[in-house]
Design a protein around this motif. Structure first.
Motif, PDB file in Angstrom:
ATOM      1  N   GLY A 161       0.770  -1.183  -0.027  1.00 57.10           N
ATOM      2  CA  GLY A 161       0.043   0.026   0.115  1.00 57.10           C
ATOM      3  C   GLY A 161       0.724   1.200  -0.009  1.00 57.10           C
ATOM      4  N   PHE A 162       2.014   1.274  -0.040  1.00 52.87           N
ATOM      5  CA  PHE A 162       2.919   2.470  -0.293  1.00 52.87           C
ATOM      6  C   PHE A 162       3.130   2.854  -1.694  1.00 52.87           C
ATOM      7  N   THR A 163       3.165   4.248  -1.992  1.00 59.12           N
ATOM      8  CA  THR A 163       3.734   4.521  -3.108  1.00 59.12           C
ATOM      9  C   THR A 163       5.200   4.595  -3.232  1.00 59.12           C
ATOM     10  N   ALA A 164       5.717   4.525  -4.612  1.00 58.98           N
ATOM     11  CA  ALA A 164       7.261   4.425  -4.619  1.00 58.98           C
ATOM     12  C   ALA A 164       7.637   5.675  -5.563  1.00 58.98           C
ATOM     13  N   VAL A 165       8.963   6.088  -5.219  1.00 55.27           N
ATOM     14  CA  VAL A 165       9.310   6.926  -6.201  1.00 55.27           C
ATOM     15  C   VAL A 165      10.813   6.715  -6.488  1.00 55.27           C
ATOM     16  N   VAL A 166      11.425   6.560  -7.712  1.00 55.45           N
ATOM     17  CA  VAL A 166      12.644   6.077  -8.141  1.00 55.45           C
ATOM     18  C   VAL A 166      13.415   7.319  -8.771  1.00 55.45           C
ATOM     19  N   PRO A 167      14.414   8.063  -7.863  1.00 57.68           N
ATOM     20  CA  PRO A 167      15.244   9.038  -8.586  1.00 57.68           C
ATOM     21  C   PRO A 167      16.325   8.158  -9.486  1.00 57.68           C
ATOM     22  N   GLU A 168      16.031   8.337 -11.000  1.00 59.78           N
ATOM     23  CA  GLU A 168      16.802   7.510 -11.886  1.00 59.78           C
ATOM     24  C   GLU A 168      18.060   7.479 -11.516  1.00 59.78           C
ATOM     25  N   ASP A 169      18.673   8.625 -11.039  1.00 58.88           N
ATOM     26  CA  ASP A 169      20.193   8.815 -11.003  1.00 58.88           C
ATOM     27  C   ASP A 169      20.763   8.640  -9.727  1.00 58.88           C
ATOM     28  N   CYS A 170      19.743   7.908  -8.890  1.00 56.80           N
ATOM     29  CA  CYS A 170      20.151   7.367  -7.712  1.00 56.80           C
ATOM     30  C   CYS A 170      20.468   5.729  -7.789  1.00 56.80           C
TER      31      CYS A 170
END
Length: 212
Positions: A161-170
């Protein structure tokens, strides 16, 4: 325009996945392709910069690691990745290879989550309970690798139930081709794919609005 998952005042946590010497440090890692990608794309400095911004904003920084017991109890070679890890015998408690890369040394208020088996930070750990206790809604996923670990972490977060964010350069993969394919075709189905600078800006805006 805000970062979806961080644009409505959501409470967040930063997950740094498997940034251990055995995985990301050229002195110890057996994965030359992954180490090269991390170095050429400046992944570790980006994660360090993002982690500092999160700490300043009061966002929990989680270091997810896999550290085998010396007797290997609890660790099964149930896939090629885990089998190779067990066979090498390097990412074992007490060995420098199992330690977190020195550029990302945990700070006193960070949380280190260790497991002995599995391919996700959520497997066999208290991570979900820690995030729930903090009221976390969104996880910012960084580290390695875009081959398996990063999409796996996003999928497990979504299942809970969490939302995910991915910084591509990390994040990085074992080759530029694999990384680019995952970023273009797989990760957007699971997460908001963005950049370090965009996440830091979102975090800073959220901090500023909460102090007004």
């Amino acid at each position: 325009m805000g970062v979806r998952g961080l644009d409505r005042g959501e409470r967040a946590a930063l997950i740094i996945n498997e940034c251990q010497n055995a995985m990301v440090n050229g002195e110890f890692s057996h994965n030359d392709g992954l180490v090269r990608e991390i170095r050429e794309r400046g992944v570790l400095p980006n994660i360090a910069r993002l982690a500092d911004a999160c700490r300043r904003a009061g966002i929990l920084v989680v270091h997810s690691t896999i550290v085998l017991r010396p007797d290997r109890v609890g660790s099964a070679a149930s896939c090629l990745l885990l089998g190779a890890l067990i066979k090498r015998g390097t990412c074992v408690e007490g060995r420098i290879e199992a330690e977190i890369h020195p550029d990302l040394t945990p700070q006193p208020n960070d949380y280190v989550s260790r497991r002995v088996h599995g391919l996700s930070p959520f497997h066999g750990t208290e991570l979900e309970s820690v995030l729930r206790e903090r009221g976390v809604q969104t996880v910012i996923v960084t580290g390695v690798s875009t081959n398996v670990g990063i999409p796996g972490t996003c999928l497990e977060a979504i299942n809970r139930g969490f939302t995910a964010v991915v910084p591509e350069d990390c994040v990085a993969g074992s080759s530029r081709e694999i990384h680019d394919f995952q970023i273009a075709h797989i990760l957007p189905l699971l997460a908001t794919v963005t950049t370090t600078n965009e996440v830091i800006s979102a975090v800073e805006r959220s901090t500023a609005s909460s102090t007004v």
